[in-house]
Design a protein around this motif. Sequence first.
Motif, mmCIF file in Angstrom:
data_model
loop_
_atom_site.group_PDB
_atom_site.id
_atom_site.type_symbol
_atom_site.label_atom_id
_atom_site.label_comp_id
_atom_site.label_asym_id
_atom_site.label_seq_id
_atom_site.Cartn_x
_atom_site.Cartn_y
_atom_site.Cartn_z
ATOM 1 N N PHE A 1 15.652 15.658 -31.677
ATOM 2 C CA PHE A 1 14.775 14.259 -31.813
ATOM 3 C C PHE A 1 13.478 14.182 -30.855
ATOM 4 N N GLU A 2 12.514 13.417 -31.641
ATOM 5 C CA GLU A 2 11.206 13.740 -31.106
ATOM 6 C C GLU A 2 10.627 12.633 -30.198
ATOM 7 N N ILE A 3 11.577 11.304 -30.465
ATOM 8 C CA ILE A 3 10.894 10.098 -29.848
ATOM 9 C C ILE A 3 12.250 9.571 -29.190
ATOM 10 N N VAL A 4 11.669 8.950 -28.105
ATOM 11 C CA VAL A 4 12.844 7.938 -27.435
ATOM 12 C C VAL A 4 12.657 6.569 -27.764
ATOM 13 N N THR A 5 13.428 5.959 -28.222
ATOM 14 C CA THR A 5 13.146 4.705 -28.798
ATOM 15 C C THR A 5 13.464 3.745 -27.613
ATOM 16 N N HIS A 6 13.049 2.257 -27.957
ATOM 17 C CA HIS A 6 13.329 1.081 -27.129
ATOM 18 C C HIS A 6 13.782 1.497 -25.901
ATOM 19 N N LEU A 7 13.104 2.070 -24.761
ATOM 20 C CA LEU A 7 13.586 2.224 -23.478
ATOM 21 C C LEU A 7 14.167 0.947 -22.591
ATOM 22 N N ASP A 8 13.526 -0.356 -23.357
ATOM 23 C CA ASP A 8 13.912 -1.424 -22.727
ATOM 24 C C ASP A 8 15.293 -2.168 -23.477
ATOM 25 N N TYR A 9 15.882 -1.352 -23.854
ATOM 26 C CA TYR A 9 17.043 -1.860 -24.770
ATOM 27 C C TYR A 9 18.091 -2.637 -23.923
ATOM 28 N N ALA A 10 18.204 -2.261 -22.682
ATOM 29 C CA ALA A 10 19.169 -3.032 -22.007
ATOM 30 C C ALA A 10 18.526 -4.363 -21.575
ATOM 31 N N LEU A 11 17.435 -4.422 -21.278
ATOM 32 C CA LEU A 11 16.635 -5.773 -20.982
ATOM 33 C C LEU A 11 16.756 -6.751 -21.998
ATOM 34 N N ARG A 12 16.904 -6.366 -23.270
ATOM 35 C CA ARG A 12 17.034 -7.288 -24.307
ATOM 36 C C ARG A 12 18.313 -8.137 -24.335
ATOM 37 N N TYR A 13 19.022 -7.727 -23.329
ATOM 38 C CA TYR A 13 20.469 -8.497 -23.484
ATOM 39 C C TYR A 13 20.510 -9.184 -22.326
ATOM 40 N N TRP A 14 19.561 -9.153 -21.235
ATOM 41 C CA TRP A 14 19.193 -9.715 -19.840
ATOM 42 C C TRP A 14 20.056 -11.156 -19.918
ATOM 43 N N PRO A 15 20.914 -11.404 -19.262
ATOM 44 C CA PRO A 15 21.554 -12.886 -19.363
ATOM 45 C C PRO A 15 21.054 -13.979 -18.647
ATOM 46 N N GLU A 16 19.842 -14.275 -19.179
ATOM 47 C CA GLU A 16 19.002 -15.225 -18.618
ATOM 48 C C GLU A 16 19.623 -16.530 -18.437
ATOM 49 N N GLU A 17 20.551 -17.009 -19.054
ATOM 50 C CA GLU A 17 21.201 -18.391 -18.482
ATOM 51 C C GLU A 17 21.903 -18.202 -17.213
ATOM 52 N N THR A 18 22.185 -17.020 -16.730
ATOM 53 C CA THR A 18 22.878 -16.997 -15.440
ATOM 54 C C THR A 18 21.962 -16.663 -14.418
ATOM 55 N N GLU A 19 20.926 -15.709 -14.991
ATOM 56 C CA GLU A 19 20.243 -14.748 -14.007
ATOM 57 C C GLU A 19 18.623 -15.224 -13.960
ATOM 58 N N GLY A 20 18.358 -16.156 -14.980
ATOM 59 C CA GLY A 20 16.969 -16.433 -14.948
ATOM 60 C C GLY A 20 16.196 -15.514 -15.753
ATOM 61 N N PRO A 21 14.958 -15.797 -15.880
ATOM 62 C CA PRO A 21 14.266 -14.474 -16.590
ATOM 63 C C PRO A 21 14.153 -13.198 -16.060
ATOM 64 N N VAL A 22 14.120 -12.162 -16.893
ATOM 65 C CA VAL A 22 14.181 -10.787 -16.301
ATOM 66 C C VAL A 22 12.799 -10.386 -15.629
ATOM 67 N N ASN A 23 12.689 -9.749 -14.734
ATOM 68 C CA ASN A 23 11.726 -9.177 -14.185
ATOM 69 C C ASN A 23 11.697 -7.752 -14.109
ATOM 70 N N PRO A 24 11.290 -6.956 -15.097
ATOM 71 C CA PRO A 24 11.301 -5.357 -14.912
ATOM 72 C C PRO A 24 10.806 -4.820 -13.979
ATOM 73 N N ARG A 25 9.806 -5.429 -13.149
ATOM 74 C CA ARG A 25 9.172 -4.604 -12.248
ATOM 75 C C ARG A 25 9.915 -4.444 -11.125
ATOM 76 N N ARG A 26 11.212 -5.167 -10.975
ATOM 77 C CA ARG A 26 12.260 -4.925 -9.897
ATOM 78 C C ARG A 26 12.698 -3.369 -10.291
ATOM 79 N N PHE A 27 12.688 -2.923 -11.434
ATOM 80 C CA PHE A 27 13.282 -1.677 -11.764
ATOM 81 C C PHE A 27 12.291 -0.606 -12.096
ATOM 82 N N GLU A 28 11.037 -0.842 -11.380
ATOM 83 C CA GLU A 28 10.259 0.271 -11.717
ATOM 84 C C GLU A 28 10.221 1.586 -11.395
ATOM 85 N N GLU A 29 11.038 1.788 -10.039
ATOM 86 C CA GLU A 29 11.332 3.130 -9.975
ATOM 87 C C GLU A 29 12.289 3.793 -10.871
#
Length: 284
Positions: A177-205
């Motif tokens: 396979f040539e391409i890796v898709t949607h690296l943010d796949y897990a972020l799509r389902y982030w539980p905003e109701e309980t966690e608030g908006p996601v801040n991907p920079r917390r996972f920068e490393e």
Amino acid sequence: MTMLPADSHVHSEFSWDTGGPDSAARGTMEATCVRAVRIGLPALFFTEHLDLEDAWFSDPEDFADHERHLLDADGIVHVPRFDLNGYLESIDRCRAAFPELRIGTGLEFGQPHLRAEAVRQQLDLSDFDLVIGSLHTLEFEGRRVEPNTLFRRLPADEVIRRYLAEVPALVAGDEPFEIVTHLDYALRYWPEETEGPVNPRRFEEEFRTALRAIADSGRALEMNTRRLWPWMPRWWSEEGGRAISFGSDAHAPHALAHGFPEAVAMVEAFGFRAGATAQELWRR
Ligand SMILES: [Zn+2]
Ligand SMILES: [Zn+2]
């Protein structure tokens, strides 16, 4: 503006999660081609789902109504076999009907690092113009589980970290396979109701480690335009990434090439440039 790049990640009625060829999704491939011509998209690849998990668990509420019949009483998902002949006939019909549009064949291969042998028994991947690789499920208690279901069982940060931690294994082998898709796949389902908006920079490393592994494997990264993140092309280029594709992950015609002008502007800012044709990866 310069010519739009190909949409390298598009689904039609031949993907199980659109409902299948006998559902309301019938004719989606053709309607998507009509849409492509209308919006001036020069090329696309129909990358249908190929998910061959043998013990994939899901909570029923994580499946749409039209998909729920795929779950058995124990929550194990049973995906119908990809209809290769029907798909190829439909591709041929669309190529004849839309000669101005470059229509590529493709597959979105789920968990290729775990399922290469299972796929070899069904299909010859070299028959397809493009194979993109996706991570849709993670190991949990002896089964594979999608992030949306996992968010009910693990702390939210832990789901994101586990997802990104599996990416080096995804790209370690020589699965085609040539391409890796949607690296943010897990972020799509982030539980905003309980966690608030996601801040991907917390996972920068963790993102950078995953991006470095993809770059080292020689594969390209998809700019998944369902949600655009400016840090994605930035971190990708900083971690050695050379090539990108553009993918809307459209499951219906209206979503085709969603956000492409913005995505193009974003990656140009990091030095990525088009190839000779719309179907080619953009490189820096
Ligand atoms: Zn996917
Ligand atoms: Zn997809």
